[in-house]
Design an enzyme around this catalytic site. Structure first.
Site, PDB file in Angstrom:
ATOM      1  N   ASP A 175      26.987  53.523  53.844  1.00  7.37           N
ATOM      2  CA  ASP A 175      26.362  54.838  53.649  1.00  7.37           C
ATOM      3  C   ASP A 175      25.895  54.997  52.199  1.00  7.37           C
ATOM      4  O   ASP A 175      25.280  56.006  51.841  1.00  7.37           O
ATOM      5  CB  ASP A 175      27.275  55.987  54.099  1.00  7.37           C
ATOM      6  CG  ASP A 175      28.594  56.040  53.355  1.00  7.37           C
ATOM      7  OD1 ASP A 175      28.835  55.166  52.500  1.00  7.37           O
ATOM      8  OD2 ASP A 175      29.393  56.964  53.619  1.00  7.37           O
ATOM      9  N   SER A 176      26.130  53.968  51.373  1.00 10.92           N
ATOM     10  CA  SER A 176      25.512  53.926  50.042  1.00 10.92           C
ATOM     11  C   SER A 176      23.990  53.989  50.163  1.00 10.92           C
ATOM     12  O   SER A 176      23.299  54.248  49.169  1.00 10.92           O
ATOM     13  CB  SER A 176      25.923  52.642  49.301  1.00 10.92           C
ATOM     14  OG  SER A 176      25.713  51.503  50.117  1.00 10.92           O
TER      15      SER A 176
ATOM     16  N   ASP B 262      29.297  51.780  58.299  1.00 11.12           N
ATOM     17  CA  ASP B 262      30.051  52.972  57.885  1.00 11.12           C
ATOM     18  C   ASP B 262      29.907  54.103  58.882  1.00 11.12           C
ATOM     19  O   ASP B 262      28.782  54.429  59.310  1.00 11.12           O
ATOM     20  CB  ASP B 262      29.504  53.484  56.543  1.00 11.12           C
ATOM     21  CG  ASP B 262      30.215  52.876  55.363  1.00 11.12           C
ATOM     22  OD1 ASP B 262      31.397  52.505  55.495  1.00 11.12           O
ATOM     23  OD2 ASP B 262      29.576  52.751  54.299  1.00 11.12           O
TER      24      ASP B 262
ATOM     25  N   LYS C  98      33.652  51.144  59.716  1.00 10.23           N
ATOM     26  CA  LYS C  98      34.459  51.421  58.513  1.00 10.23           C
ATOM     27  C   LYS C  98      34.647  52.929  58.359  1.00 10.23           C
ATOM     28  O   LYS C  98      33.679  53.696  58.484  1.00 10.23           O
ATOM     29  CB  LYS C  98      33.781  50.817  57.266  1.00 10.23           C
ATOM     30  CG  LYS C  98      34.539  51.096  55.971  1.00 10.23           C
ATOM     31  CD  LYS C  98      34.136  50.140  54.861  1.00 10.23           C
ATOM     32  CE  LYS C  98      32.854  50.467  54.140  1.00 10.23           C
ATOM     33  NZ  LYS C  98      32.844  51.762  53.439  1.00 10.23           N
TER      34      LYS C  98
ATOM     35  N   GLU D 236      36.585  55.907  55.805  1.00 12.43           N
ATOM     36  CA  GLU D 236      37.198  56.145  54.490  1.00 12.43           C
ATOM     37  C   GLU D 236      38.402  57.063  54.619  1.00 12.43           C
ATOM     38  O   GLU D 236      38.273  58.179  55.150  1.00 12.43           O
ATOM     39  CB  GLU D 236      36.186  56.794  53.542  1.00 12.43           C
ATOM     40  CG  GLU D 236      35.028  55.893  53.210  1.00 12.43           C
ATOM     41  CD  GLU D 236      34.094  56.520  52.178  1.00 12.43           C
ATOM     42  OE1 GLU D 236      34.437  57.571  51.584  1.00 12.43           O
ATOM     43  OE2 GLU D 236      33.007  55.949  51.956  1.00 12.43           O
TER      44      GLU D 236
ATOM     45  N   GLU E  52      38.512  49.928  46.963  1.00 13.27           N
ATOM     46  CA  GLU E  52      37.483  50.167  45.944  1.00 13.27           C
ATOM     47  C   GLU E  52      38.091  50.738  44.670  1.00 13.27           C
ATOM     48  O   GLU E  52      38.866  51.717  44.722  1.00 13.27           O
ATOM     49  CB  GLU E  52      36.434  51.144  46.509  1.00 13.27           C
ATOM     50  CG  GLU E  52      35.338  51.484  45.489  1.00 13.27           C
ATOM     51  CD  GLU E  52      34.107  52.137  46.107  1.00 13.27           C
ATOM     52  OE1 GLU E  52      34.041  52.286  47.341  1.00 13.27           O
ATOM     53  OE2 GLU E  52      33.209  52.500  45.317  1.00 13.27           O
TER      54      GLU E  52
HETATM   55  O1  KIV Z   1      28.694  52.329  51.411  1.00 12.49           O
HETATM   56  C1  KIV Z   1      28.918  51.319  50.759  1.00 12.49           C
HETATM   57  O2  KIV Z   1      28.018  50.583  50.354  1.00 12.49           O
HETATM   58  C2  KIV Z   1      30.303  50.969  50.460  1.00 12.49           C
HETATM   59  C3  KIV Z   1      30.505  50.040  49.321  1.00 12.49           C
HETATM   60  C4  KIV Z   1      30.822  50.805  48.100  1.00 12.49           C
HETATM   61  C5  KIV Z   1      31.497  49.012  49.614  1.00 12.49           C
HETATM   62  O3  KIV Z   1      31.204  51.445  51.084  1.00 12.49           O
END
Ligand code: KIV
Length: 273
Positions: free
Chosen positions: A51-52, A90, A118, A120, A187
């Site tokens: 989600d970056s 994500d 993934k 968080e 992280e």
């Molecule tokens: O969203 C993302 O790119 C991440 C990285 C910081 C690992 O979770």
């Protein structure tokens, strides 16, 4: 772009075997078919549709505005270009606030081609992790600095510096492993904590700013190519691999994979003590 049929040759078993054999593996973010093709073609084991993308593609100042619809679109693009990497995706902000919602959102990402989803957070995600895992959806837990909680954390800061907080991270990582998580992404934590978590967990641990002892390393692709948008502060744990490649993007991906595997990345200047 390659005309090879997309297939998965890296699986969770591959990552577990690498951990068992003490062989590091590399991961990078990708958000489209072209870069998925180049990254997987360079032999990088894991692609994260992160989600970056909200920050590096969409121009936001956090990952919070990213929607499940955005993630599904980019997931489908990455699937179309992938040549054998394991693809993690994500679950974006507020798409897994309840157990039922996490199941529905994760199912959408799996239908779009993800191999692992993934999430968080720490122990509060144990039930969702169990629910997903039991229904055949592998989970990567993301702990340490969790960017979706940036407003609660008060900034992009190193986590687990004080012993009590470090202890909580280790204990909650164990809770998520027990609930069925298949991978942990850690992280922005001190080297010693990255090492402890990697030793205590049986599942593969992927680090970003977590020191050299984790089983795998990940970076945001734009950061390692030296094209982080100017509005974003480049974190200390980033290394620009374009400057030491043959000047090509595939060369930078290969240089990164080699540096992860031979342990030369991350170096002390990319780590938090
Ligand atoms: O969203 C993302 O790119 C991440 C990285 C910081 C690992 O979770």
């Amino acid at each position: 772009m390659s005309t090879q049929t997309a297939s998965q040759s890296v699986t969770l078993n591959t990552l577990f075997a690498r951990k068992r054999d003490g062989l590091r593996f590399a991961a990078l973010t990708a958000y489209d078919a072209l870069f998925a093709d180049l990254i997987s073609g360079a032999g990088i084991e894991v692609i994260l549709v992160g989600d970056s993308l909200g920050m590096v593609l969409q121009g936001h100042d956090s990952t919070l505005p990213v929607t499940l619809k955005d993630m599904i679109y980019h997931m489908q693009c990455v699937r179309n270009g992938n040549r054998g990497a394991l693809i993690m995706a994500d679950l974006p902000f507020m798409s897994y606030a309840s157990e039922q919602q996490s199941l529905e959102s994760a199912a959408e990402l799996m239908r779009a081609g993800a191999h692992v989803v993934k999430l968080e957070g720490g122990a509060w995600l144990a039930e969702s992790t169990r629910l997903l895992t039991e229904r055949g959806i592998p989970v990567c837990a993301h702990m340490g600095l969790t960017p979706q909680s940036i407003n609660r954390l008060g900034g992009y800061r190193v986590q687990g510096r004080d012993p009590a907080q470090a202890h909580t991270i280790v204990e909650e990582a164990l809770v998520l492993q027990d609930a069925g998580a298949s991978i942990l992404l850690l992280e922005c934590v001190p080297v010693a904590l990255g090492e402890t978590v990697t030793q205590r967990l049986e599942i593969p641990v992927i680090g970003i700013g977590a020191g050299p002892c984790t089983d795998g390393q990940i970076m945001v692709m734009h950061d390692m190519l030296g094209i982080t948008p100017p509005s974003i502060k480049v974190p200390k744990f980033v290394k620009n691999f374009m400057v030491e490649s043959d000047g090509s993007i595939p060369g930078a991906f290969k240089a990164y994979a080699e540096a992860v595997r031979d342990g030369s990345f991350p170096a002390p200047e990319h780590c938090f003590e």
